[in-house]
Design an enzyme around this catalytic site. Sequence first.
Site, PDB file in Angstrom:
ATOM      1  N   ARG A  47      -7.437   0.027  -6.608  1.00  0.00           N
ATOM      2  CA  ARG A  47      -7.627   1.059  -5.587  1.00  0.00           C
ATOM      3  C   ARG A  47      -7.786   2.398  -6.308  1.00  0.00           C
ATOM      4  NH1 ARG A  47      -4.259   1.275  -0.334  1.00  0.00           N
ATOM      5  NH2 ARG A  47      -6.154   2.337   0.330  1.00  0.00           N
ATOM      6  N   ASN A  94      -5.549  12.656   1.430  1.00  0.00           N
ATOM      7  CA  ASN A  94      -4.706  11.721   2.184  1.00  0.00           C
ATOM      8  C   ASN A  94      -5.594  10.894   3.121  1.00  0.00           C
ATOM      9  OD1 ASN A  94      -2.031  10.695   2.751  1.00  0.00           O
ATOM     10  ND2 ASN A  94      -2.184  11.656   4.751  1.00  0.00           N
ATOM     11  N   LYS A  95      -4.982   9.986   3.821  1.00  0.00           N
ATOM     12  CA  LYS A  95      -5.693   9.052   4.702  1.00  0.00           C
ATOM     13  C   LYS A  95      -6.695   9.785   5.583  1.00  0.00           C
ATOM     14  CE  LYS A  95      -5.440   5.515   4.672  1.00  0.00           C
ATOM     15  NZ  LYS A  95      -6.396   4.645   3.945  1.00  0.00           N
ATOM     16  N   GLN A 100      -2.155   2.092  10.180  1.00  0.00           N
ATOM     17  CA  GLN A 100      -0.863   2.167   9.489  1.00  0.00           C
ATOM     18  C   GLN A 100       0.178   2.939  10.304  1.00  0.00           C
ATOM     19  OE1 GLN A 100      -3.829   2.746   8.089  1.00  0.00           O
ATOM     20  NE2 GLN A 100      -3.867   2.367   5.899  1.00  0.00           N
ATOM     21  N   ASP A 139      -2.070  11.002  -1.335  1.00  0.00           N
ATOM     22  CA  ASP A 139      -2.404  10.053  -2.407  1.00  0.00           C
ATOM     23  C   ASP A 139      -2.756  10.763  -3.705  1.00  0.00           C
ATOM     24  OD1 ASP A 139      -3.108   8.729   0.303  1.00  0.00           O
ATOM     25  OD2 ASP A 139      -2.759   7.113  -1.145  1.00  0.00           O
ATOM     26  N   ARG A 163       0.848  -1.196   0.000  1.00  0.00           N
ATOM     27  CA  ARG A 163       0.000   0.000   0.000  1.00  0.00           C
ATOM     28  C   ARG A 163       0.880   1.241   0.000  1.00  0.00           C
ATOM     29  NH1 ARG A 163       2.118   1.554   3.885  1.00  0.00           N
ATOM     30  NH2 ARG A 163       0.807   3.379   3.852  1.00  0.00           N
ATOM     31  N   GLY A 164       0.244   2.432   0.071  1.00  0.00           N
ATOM     32  CA  GLY A 164       0.991   3.682   0.002  1.00  0.00           C
ATOM     33  C   GLY A 164       1.134   4.076  -1.466  1.00  0.00           C
ATOM     34  N   ALA A 165       0.836   5.330  -1.768  1.00  0.00           N
ATOM     35  CA  ALA A 165       0.689   5.742  -3.172  1.00  0.00           C
ATOM     36  C   ALA A 165       1.879   5.352  -4.075  1.00  0.00           C
ATOM     37  CB  ALA A 165       0.411   7.237  -3.224  1.00  0.00           C
TER      38      ALA A 165
HETATM   39  O1  MRU Z   1      -4.581   3.291   2.440  1.00  0.00           O
HETATM   40  P1  MRU Z   1      -3.091   3.455   2.394  1.00  0.00           P
HETATM   41  O2  MRU Z   1      -2.372   2.812   3.518  1.00  0.00           O
HETATM   42  O3  MRU Z   1      -2.531   3.080   1.042  1.00  0.00           O
HETATM   43  O4  MRU Z   1      -2.898   5.020   2.529  1.00  0.00           O
HETATM   44  C1  MRU Z   1      -1.608   5.577   2.497  1.00  0.00           C
HETATM   45  C2  MRU Z   1      -1.571   7.022   2.726  1.00  0.00           C
HETATM   46  O5  MRU Z   1      -2.587   7.666   2.902  1.00  0.00           O
HETATM   47  C3  MRU Z   1      -0.241   7.685   2.615  1.00  0.00           C
HETATM   48  O6  MRU Z   1      -0.173   8.777   3.469  1.00  0.00           O
HETATM   49  C4  MRU Z   1      -0.069   8.158   1.172  1.00  0.00           C
HETATM   50  O7  MRU Z   1      -0.277   7.090   0.285  1.00  0.00           O
HETATM   51  C5  MRU Z   1       1.258   8.751   0.935  1.00  0.00           C
HETATM   52  S1  MRU Z   1       2.538   7.524   0.851  1.00  0.00           S
HETATM   53  C6  MRU Z   1       4.006   8.293   0.563  1.00  0.00           C
END
Ligand code: MRU
Length: 360
Positions: free
Chosen positions: A90, A253-254, A202, A243, A53-55
Amino acid sequence: MKIDGKHYRSIELNENGWSVRIFDQRKLPWELVFVELTSRDQAATAIREMWTRGAPLLAATGAYGLCLALRADPSDENLKRSYDLLLATRPTAVNLRWALDEVMNAVKNLPADKRAAAAYVRTGEICDEDVEINRNIGLNGLPIIRDFAKKNPGHPVNILTHCNAGWLATVDYGTITSPIYMAHDEGIPVHVWVDETRPRNQGASLTAFELAQHGVPHTVIADNAGGLLMQRGQVDLCIVGTDRVVRNGDVCNKIGTYLKALAAYDNNIPFYIALPYPTIDYTLEKGEDIPIEERSAEEVTHIEGKNQAGKIEKIKITQSPAANPAFDITPARYVTGYITERGLLDHIPERVTPQAKKAV
Ligand code: MRU
């Protein structure tokens, strides 16, 4: 980034040159479990179910997913079908679409028998570039932390972050963690307030794990604690990842990021966004246009952790229906600055072209 002293990237090709090694992030911090991805469908599942996960890491995993698809069947039909299937895994992080487009553009005009090799080359470049971008984000964010340290000598710089925008969300370094690791490595005392980041935690499971591995002092807090800490003067600055950022500078973002931005604004605390250029979506004007992923209610109604016998267990915490919007939008007016590989920006520039290597 190191785990128990050994360097890893969050995603790597195996020695056979075609299958892909990731960590099963659902198992962290309790177990270090490696997964070998050998098919497009496995890559799609790994993204959808958040083994990875993570962008920026979604981008790399999606691109490798397309490589695996082309290795199995390089036809036009399979290229198109696999692109669509991976893109649908996603919806919010635009980096996934960016990387799939990059690979698509690198292969679509090639004869079928040349496509898989070209896809692997472009994906390898995407991964290397991500590492370089994050290193430069670190160099460009480091002066912010240095300034706080100079203003208050002898005291740790207190940084609040949300979710995981560390190396586990990228290929290496992380976005928000890159300047933090650099500051720590040059002897600046830093301390990170880590939002636990319900529902998937996370922050508590991944960011805290990373910071511990690097030896950075940190404290996990409940998501609702940040506002009080800010009012008490216990937070110097906030840095979060993103993201998707759109043309007017709004930041997705999250879920929970927006509330931290509001609290930071009310308390005159700088709120920085760390991002690489593939996170900018020039096709959208404003934050409300960004698709917000709705995830399973079970992520809210249940919680997972280690029980007293040392076994990982999932328990139910409510009997009621639950909703689970996974991201929110922080309007640009609450953003102090964007820490990018090109420098610290106060707005999103018209067009950003790849410059990671020339950035500093
Ligand atoms: O749902 P996730 O865990 O993929 O969400 C991740 C985030 O929101 C991060 O802050 C974002 O992707 C930036 S990662 C450098």
